[in-house]
Scaffold this active site. Structure first.
Site, PDB file in Angstrom:
ATOM      1  N   ASP B  74       0.864  -1.173   0.000  1.00 50.69           N
ATOM      2  CA  ASP B  74       0.000   0.000   0.000  1.00 50.69           C
ATOM      3  C   ASP B  74       0.907   1.232   0.000  1.00 50.69           C
ATOM      4  O   ASP B  74       2.040   1.202   0.480  1.00 50.69           O
ATOM      5  CB  ASP B  74      -0.938  -0.017   1.211  1.00 50.69           C
ATOM      6  CG  ASP B  74      -2.048   1.022   1.058  1.00 50.69           C
ATOM      7  OD1 ASP B  74      -2.131   1.654  -0.010  1.00 50.69           O
ATOM      8  OD2 ASP B  74      -2.837   1.196   2.000  1.00 50.69           O
ATOM      9  N   SER B  75       0.374   2.313  -0.550  1.00 46.56           N
ATOM     10  CA  SER B  75       1.183   3.501  -0.826  1.00 46.56           C
ATOM     11  C   SER B  75       1.549   4.315   0.398  1.00 46.56           C
ATOM     12  O   SER B  75       2.487   5.102   0.366  1.00 46.56           O
ATOM     13  CB  SER B  75       0.392   4.405  -1.761  1.00 46.56           C
ATOM     14  OG  SER B  75      -0.828   4.789  -1.124  1.00 46.56           O
ATOM     15  N   PHE B  78      -3.266   5.894   3.430  1.00 44.62           N
ATOM     16  CA  PHE B  78      -4.147   5.618   4.555  1.00 44.62           C
ATOM     17  C   PHE B  78      -3.407   5.697   5.888  1.00 44.62           C
ATOM     18  O   PHE B  78      -3.937   6.204   6.886  1.00 44.62           O
ATOM     19  CB  PHE B  78      -4.803   4.237   4.401  1.00 44.62           C
ATOM     20  CG  PHE B  78      -5.725   3.901   5.532  1.00 44.62           C
ATOM     21  CD1 PHE B  78      -6.993   4.476   5.615  1.00 44.62           C
ATOM     22  CD2 PHE B  78      -5.328   3.043   6.555  1.00 44.62           C
ATOM     23  CE1 PHE B  78      -7.836   4.192   6.683  1.00 44.62           C
ATOM     24  CE2 PHE B  78      -6.173   2.755   7.623  1.00 44.62           C
ATOM     25  CZ  PHE B  78      -7.423   3.330   7.682  1.00 44.62           C
ATOM     26  N   GLN B 170     -11.591   7.148  -4.840  1.00 45.09           N
ATOM     27  CA  GLN B 170     -12.065   7.764  -3.597  1.00 45.09           C
ATOM     28  C   GLN B 170     -13.414   8.428  -3.867  1.00 45.09           C
ATOM     29  O   GLN B 170     -14.035   8.146  -4.891  1.00 45.09           O
ATOM     30  CB  GLN B 170     -11.027   8.756  -3.059  1.00 45.09           C
ATOM     31  CG  GLN B 170      -9.750   8.089  -2.526  1.00 45.09           C
ATOM     32  CD  GLN B 170      -9.966   7.317  -1.225  1.00 45.09           C
ATOM     33  OE1 GLN B 170     -11.053   7.322  -0.642  1.00 45.09           O
ATOM     34  NE2 GLN B 170      -8.929   6.610  -0.772  1.00 45.09           N
ATOM     35  N   CYS B 290      -6.303 -27.148  14.387  1.00 46.93           N
ATOM     36  CA  CYS B 290      -7.443 -28.066  14.514  1.00 46.93           C
ATOM     37  C   CYS B 290      -7.051 -29.524  14.299  1.00 46.93           C
ATOM     38  O   CYS B 290      -7.696 -30.427  14.827  1.00 46.93           O
ATOM     39  CB  CYS B 290      -8.557 -27.639  13.562  1.00 46.93           C
ATOM     40  SG  CYS B 290      -9.254 -26.032  14.021  1.00 46.93           S
TER      41      CYS B 290
END
Lengths: 353, 353
Positions: B74-75, B78, B170, B290
């Protein structure tokens, strides 16, 4: 060689510590892949949580934690002394308050054996009366005598045939008490003997002196176990004095603090000098950390508090200890242990760059 | 199917989050053994620590962290919005203070691409102008426009041929802004498109509405990626609306809190009802947890704060997500996705005992 119903363990051997039914941060496969065939667990902790009856109902500790190798459980004597609150020793046993919730418990030699049998341990330890250091000789004598009387009760209360039962020599730093304790313990029909109450803050020479007095009195046909010791150099000193079995939190705990054992002495992975260091932590090591990752990556994981860093460091330190024990066994076979020890110590003092 | 220079990833796909160059608690082999072939890492975090130039000098992120699969980064848009202090957006880029030490940095579209190229990511994201929710329409419009202008600059500054460059739609919760953003982005020569700014606190129906407006405008010959989403049911909703790619911290973060996804809904492993429960966490799951361990053992590890518990829970939750995506792909092939989604949701609402 030490043999349990789970297999053979070449000696001298080091046991990784898995107090609560897990060697901290690692899977049983990782512990086994490093080479270990026996780990240490603890009666006090597992008795309090999740409860030995819970573990028993789930098939015993091996099944509970999926460890197919051997397990030695400590009796809880040391943990009651070091962790529990308000512990009070009577001839019957130790009355204490749990360090978890303050509830009162009476741990007797019989209960300690029952707990360890419920856990299905392969080697179980007699409950010992553990005291602080330094202490008065009268108190040390009293505790050592009681430890032997409790060992007799452990022997009598043992119900299962499988597990080996080891006694624990006490007597603080008093040579004559250690002699007396060793002699009285070895008169019992025990499967092995441990030296307890060392590496508790005493000077190094005192520990060595006590070992030199005690170990020759322990039968060499059964295993001699030095409890809670120690640094690589302590292990060498122990083997030189006849010890077969060791355990210590040092490799695993130090790993989680970012301290790695290497053939040239310890290094701290947080050090900024490793910021962009492409080399493995120890170029002489073939563990999963050193075979794959740079010092720079491990430092990054530690700075970011990434759990995977704790895993890699733990694998490395336990690999270092396993290799050390393998080298020791080879040196013993080739009758050059003293020379190996000297070389090892001089390398450890070289500077890491 | 999504193809990078590192291999093929069947879609719809979920990417485990490995923000700082490690999927929390796991080794790369464990991530790969579950079945994953692509993970997510983050330009903002790796730029600040250890520094993209350090990672580049050590051979790039794949070599640094020993991950041979694909990596999408991711750039940082955010993260600057959600973590950095005093961030200020200008046309040039985002000026912010590092959340680690307060030092000032200017992140531009060009720097974000350079960082992601230095990390040697296989798919890189355009820097986007991320805003909070809810916001005024004028601000949302401004940010969406800027995101497109920045995407053009990212495209122009890209130096390496290998990595695919994805843009980010966006426009907050305004349908017309989303349409405009999608149309202007897709006029650029990008390799894929992501939907950003969703799952930020808006009602579920609003997210679905925005997806329904946006996704049809994205070309279906290139991947459509819904960033940071989400719960299993959100993933189903996304796939039903044409999304190919997902990432979310939920399976890994919830695992570390003791919350396990199962075919009958989530369970909390700390619950006392599992105290002596011999059953696996999810009887329908074949993961390393499990297949080997009881609920009682996992609960014990969580109560004792043992790191191995975090590992096992993480393996389980990532296995659950991988199996979900496999089931989704199968259902898509067999043209019965809507039926599968209904069945899945109704099972998730059954009570776990």
């Amino acid at each position: 060689m030490l043999t349990t119903s789970r297999g053979e363990i070449p000696t001298p051997a080091f046991m990784p510590v898995g107090t609560r039914g897990v060697v901290k941060t690692l899977s049983p496969e990782e512990v086994r892949d490093i080479g270990y065939r026996m780990i240490l667990a603890n009666a006090y902790h597992l008795y309090l949580r999740p409860g030995h009856t819970v573990v028993e109902s789930l098939g015993g500790l091996h099944e509970f934690m999926q460890w197919s190798g051997s397990i030695l459980t400590d009796s809880g004597g040391f943990q009651i002394y070091s962790l529990a609150r308000m512990s009070k020793v009577t001839e019957e046993g130790v009355l204490f308050q749990s360090h978890l919730d303050g509830l009162k418990h009476l741990f007797t030699p019989e209960l300690s054996v029952a707990v360890q049998e419920a856990l299905s341990a392969d080697i179980i330890m007699c409950l010992d009366d553990v005291r602080g250091y330094p202490i008065e000789k009268a108190e040390a004598s009293d505790a050592a005598d009681r430890t032997t009387r409790w060992a007799r009760r452990c022997l009598e209360s043992k119900k299962r045939v499988d597990p080996a039962l080891f006694g624990i020599v006490q007597g603080s730093m008093f040579s004559d008490l250690r002699e007396m304790s060793a002699q009285s313990l070895t008169s019992l029909d025990l499967d092995g003997c441990a030296v307890g109450g060392l590496s508790v803050g005493e000077p190094r020479e005192v520990m060595l002196e006590i070992l030199e007095v005690t170990v020759p009195l322990l039968p060499d046909r059964s295993p001699r176990y030095l409890m809670g010791v120690g640094k690589p150099v302590d292990i060498l000193d122990g083997v030189l004095r006849g010890i077969d079995l060791f355990d210590c939190v040092l490799p695993t705990r130090n790993a989680r603090n970012g301290m790695l054992f290497t053939s040239k002495g310890p290094i701290n992975m947080r050090n900024s000098c490793y910021r962009d260091d492409p080399r493995p932590a120890d170029p002489h090591c073939a563990c999963a950390l050193c075979a794959n990752y740079s010092r720079a990556y491990l430092r990054h994981l530690f700075l970011e508090k990434e759990i995977y860093g704790l895993r890699l460091a733990t694998i490395h330190n336990l690999s270092f200890y396993f290799q050390l024990m393998q080298d020791i066994r080879e040196a013993v076979e080739q009758n050059r242990l003293r020379y190996f020890a000297q070389e090892f110590v001089s390398h450890m003092e070289e500077h890491n760059d």
